[in-house]
Write a protein that holds these residues in place. Sequence first.
Motif, PDB file in Angstrom:
ATOM      1  N   ALA A  38      -8.835   6.679   4.131  1.00 22.21           N
ATOM      2  CA  ALA A  38      -8.694   6.778   2.679  1.00 22.21           C
ATOM      3  C   ALA A  38      -7.267   7.127   2.280  1.00 22.21           C
ATOM      4  O   ALA A  38      -6.703   6.530   1.337  1.00 22.21           O
ATOM      5  CB  ALA A  38      -9.668   7.827   2.136  1.00 22.21           C
ATOM      6  N   VAL A  39      -6.660   8.066   2.997  1.00 22.91           N
ATOM      7  CA  VAL A  39      -5.318   8.531   2.621  1.00 22.91           C
ATOM      8  C   VAL A  39      -4.287   7.420   2.769  1.00 22.91           C
ATOM      9  O   VAL A  39      -3.444   7.198   1.879  1.00 22.91           O
ATOM     10  CB  VAL A  39      -4.936   9.754   3.465  1.00 22.91           C
ATOM     11  CG1 VAL A  39      -3.445  10.049   3.345  1.00 22.91           C
ATOM     12  CG2 VAL A  39      -5.734  10.970   3.018  1.00 22.91           C
ATOM     13  N   TYR A  40      -4.331   6.695   3.866  1.00 22.66           N
ATOM     14  CA  TYR A  40      -3.307   5.669   4.074  1.00 22.66           C
ATOM     15  C   TYR A  40      -3.545   4.432   3.218  1.00 22.66           C
ATOM     16  O   TYR A  40      -2.596   3.704   2.900  1.00 22.66           O
ATOM     17  CB  TYR A  40      -3.214   5.319   5.560  1.00 22.66           C
ATOM     18  CG  TYR A  40      -2.360   6.315   6.305  1.00 22.66           C
ATOM     19  CD1 TYR A  40      -0.975   6.267   6.234  1.00 22.66           C
ATOM     20  CD2 TYR A  40      -2.934   7.344   7.041  1.00 22.66           C
ATOM     21  CE1 TYR A  40      -0.180   7.196   6.896  1.00 22.66           C
ATOM     22  CE2 TYR A  40      -2.156   8.279   7.708  1.00 22.66           C
ATOM     23  CZ  TYR A  40      -0.781   8.199   7.626  1.00 22.66           C
ATOM     24  OH  TYR A  40       0.005   9.120   8.270  1.00 22.66           O
ATOM     25  N   ILE A  41      -4.775   4.177   2.844  1.00 21.99           N
ATOM     26  CA  ILE A  41      -5.019   3.110   1.872  1.00 21.99           C
ATOM     27  C   ILE A  41      -4.409   3.485   0.523  1.00 21.99           C
ATOM     28  O   ILE A  41      -3.772   2.657  -0.155  1.00 21.99           O
ATOM     29  CB  ILE A  41      -6.529   2.831   1.747  1.00 21.99           C
ATOM     30  CG1 ILE A  41      -7.036   2.108   2.999  1.00 21.99           C
ATOM     31  CG2 ILE A  41      -6.820   1.997   0.509  1.00 21.99           C
ATOM     32  CD1 ILE A  41      -8.529   1.866   3.003  1.00 21.99           C
ATOM     33  N   ILE A  42      -4.557   4.743   0.133  1.00 18.07           N
ATOM     34  CA  ILE A  42      -3.958   5.211  -1.121  1.00 18.07           C
ATOM     35  C   ILE A  42      -2.434   5.153  -1.046  1.00 18.07           C
ATOM     36  O   ILE A  42      -1.765   4.709  -1.992  1.00 18.07           O
ATOM     37  CB  ILE A  42      -4.437   6.645  -1.430  1.00 18.07           C
ATOM     38  CG1 ILE A  42      -5.937   6.646  -1.755  1.00 18.07           C
ATOM     39  CG2 ILE A  42      -3.643   7.242  -2.583  1.00 18.07           C
ATOM     40  CD1 ILE A  42      -6.527   8.028  -1.906  1.00 18.07           C
ATOM     41  N   LEU A  43      -1.883   5.590   0.087  1.00 16.53           N
ATOM     42  CA  LEU A  43      -0.422   5.582   0.234  1.00 16.53           C
ATOM     43  C   LEU A  43       0.124   4.162   0.224  1.00 16.53           C
ATOM     44  O   LEU A  43       1.149   3.889  -0.423  1.00 16.53           O
ATOM     45  CB  LEU A  43      -0.035   6.288   1.530  1.00 16.53           C
ATOM     46  CG  LEU A  43       1.465   6.362   1.828  1.00 16.53           C
ATOM     47  CD1 LEU A  43       2.197   7.139   0.732  1.00 16.53           C
ATOM     48  CD2 LEU A  43       1.715   6.993   3.196  1.00 16.53           C
ATOM     49  N   LYS A  44      -0.555   3.252   0.915  1.00 13.00           N
ATOM     50  CA  LYS A  44      -0.105   1.852   0.909  1.00 13.00           C
ATOM     51  C   LYS A  44      -0.126   1.276  -0.505  1.00 13.00           C
ATOM     52  O   LYS A  44       0.816   0.592  -0.944  1.00 13.00           O
ATOM     53  CB  LYS A  44      -1.003   1.019   1.820  1.00 13.00           C
ATOM     54  CG  LYS A  44      -0.541  -0.428   1.970  1.00 13.00           C
ATOM     55  CD  LYS A  44      -1.668  -1.344   2.369  1.00 13.00           C
ATOM     56  CE  LYS A  44      -2.539  -1.647   1.160  1.00 13.00           C
ATOM     57  NZ  LYS A  44      -3.481  -2.773   1.396  1.00 13.00           N
ATOM     58  N   GLY A  45      -1.202   1.574  -1.241  1.00 14.66           N
ATOM     59  CA  GLY A  45      -1.284   1.083  -2.615  1.00 14.66           C
ATOM     60  C   GLY A  45      -0.187   1.640  -3.496  1.00 14.66           C
ATOM     61  O   GLY A  45       0.403   0.916  -4.320  1.00 14.66           O
ATOM     62  N   ALA A  46       0.120   2.923  -3.325  1.00 12.84           N
ATOM     63  CA  ALA A  46       1.171   3.535  -4.139  1.00 12.84           C
ATOM     64  C   ALA A  46       2.534   2.940  -3.830  1.00 12.84           C
ATOM     65  O   ALA A  46       3.337   2.661  -4.749  1.00 12.84           O
ATOM     66  CB  ALA A  46       1.183   5.046  -3.903  1.00 12.84           C
ATOM     67  N   LEU A  47       2.836   2.716  -2.561  1.00 12.73           N
ATOM     68  CA  LEU A  47       4.127   2.136  -2.185  1.00 12.73           C
ATOM     69  C   LEU A  47       4.264   0.695  -2.670  1.00 12.73           C
ATOM     70  O   LEU A  47       5.312   0.307  -3.196  1.00 12.73           O
ATOM     71  CB  LEU A  47       4.298   2.204  -0.670  1.00 12.73           C
ATOM     72  CG  LEU A  47       4.522   3.596  -0.065  1.00 12.73           C
ATOM     73  CD1 LEU A  47       4.475   3.542   1.451  1.00 12.73           C
ATOM     74  CD2 LEU A  47       5.862   4.173  -0.534  1.00 12.73           C
TER      75      LEU A  47
END
Length: 331
Positions: A205-214
């Motif tokens: 979940a965290v890295y999906i959110i981070l990828k989306g933000a970047l």
Amino acid sequence: MVNPGRVCCITAPFLLSIAVLVCLVLVFIAGTYDRNDTVDDLYFLKIDLTNLTLSSSANIADTLDGANSTALGGALETAKQSLGMKDYYTIYMRSYCSWNGNDTYANCTDPTAYFWFNPVSVWGLNSTGESVDDLLPKSFRDGLSAYHAASKAIFYLYVFALSAAAVTLVVGISAIFSRWGSFFTTFCAAAMALMMIGASVTVTAVYIILKGALNDALKKDYGIVSTIGTKVLSVTWIGTAFAVGAGFFWLLSVCCCSGRSPYHKNRDEARRTRAEKTPYTYERVGSPYLGPSDHQSVPLHTMGAAPGFQQPLQHHQHQQTAYEPFRPQVV
């Protein structure tokens, strides 16, 4: 002696627990060796800056304030040209690697606890003379903050999962001898499974959110592309499946396959076994077939006198207690 059936019963959960440990070790050592394609390919996120460019003013106006967008783009260009920003960055649980061109997975940092990747500081954007924190879009800042806050939870979950896997294997040795060993091992395996589930869900979940933000902040306007590392997610989710399977089979071994060896009975059972009569063994048969014993004096036949013959009383009494002749008296 160990019961072979018991060994077979715990083989499956024991091997599954080993598989969980291997998956966790791979996650921990990923990103710790320079130019190692085997383990360093297990990254959570990869950032590609090879196509870093400034978008047209129209596209910039659609997403950010024009002045802020120009300032952020200028900071990125300066960092790329003057501050040593690399073409690629790969992010792991405890470190990151960066390189230019085909020098894959080079410049890996030393692993640290509670690691999180801050692109502003790693790329040196604040050293370009701009206050980049104020230039970044809100979605980017929120995603980065969530990633920063969750980085400690991710580290703790994986550490606890690794510890639980090691303890499960150690305690699982006792399960070879007794179902009580399986009972206690099941608790360790359950903790291992819970930690693996928590770690896998959180990190995904965290890295999906981070990828989306970047990507939302940097892909369209600046050509910076972020991608999720599917290999490491496969490893962690496969490890989770192994952990759940191990917990189930450890629980099953509590109910099945007694650890008592058939070759070592307890004393009472062994004593009862020795007292039983085994077939085809010799046992003396008592009187009348083999003569009287100390407690038996009954003759087979009384031998009376011939008709017309008178015997003395004593002799007659003695004759009444005589045994049948020609029978052996002693065996």
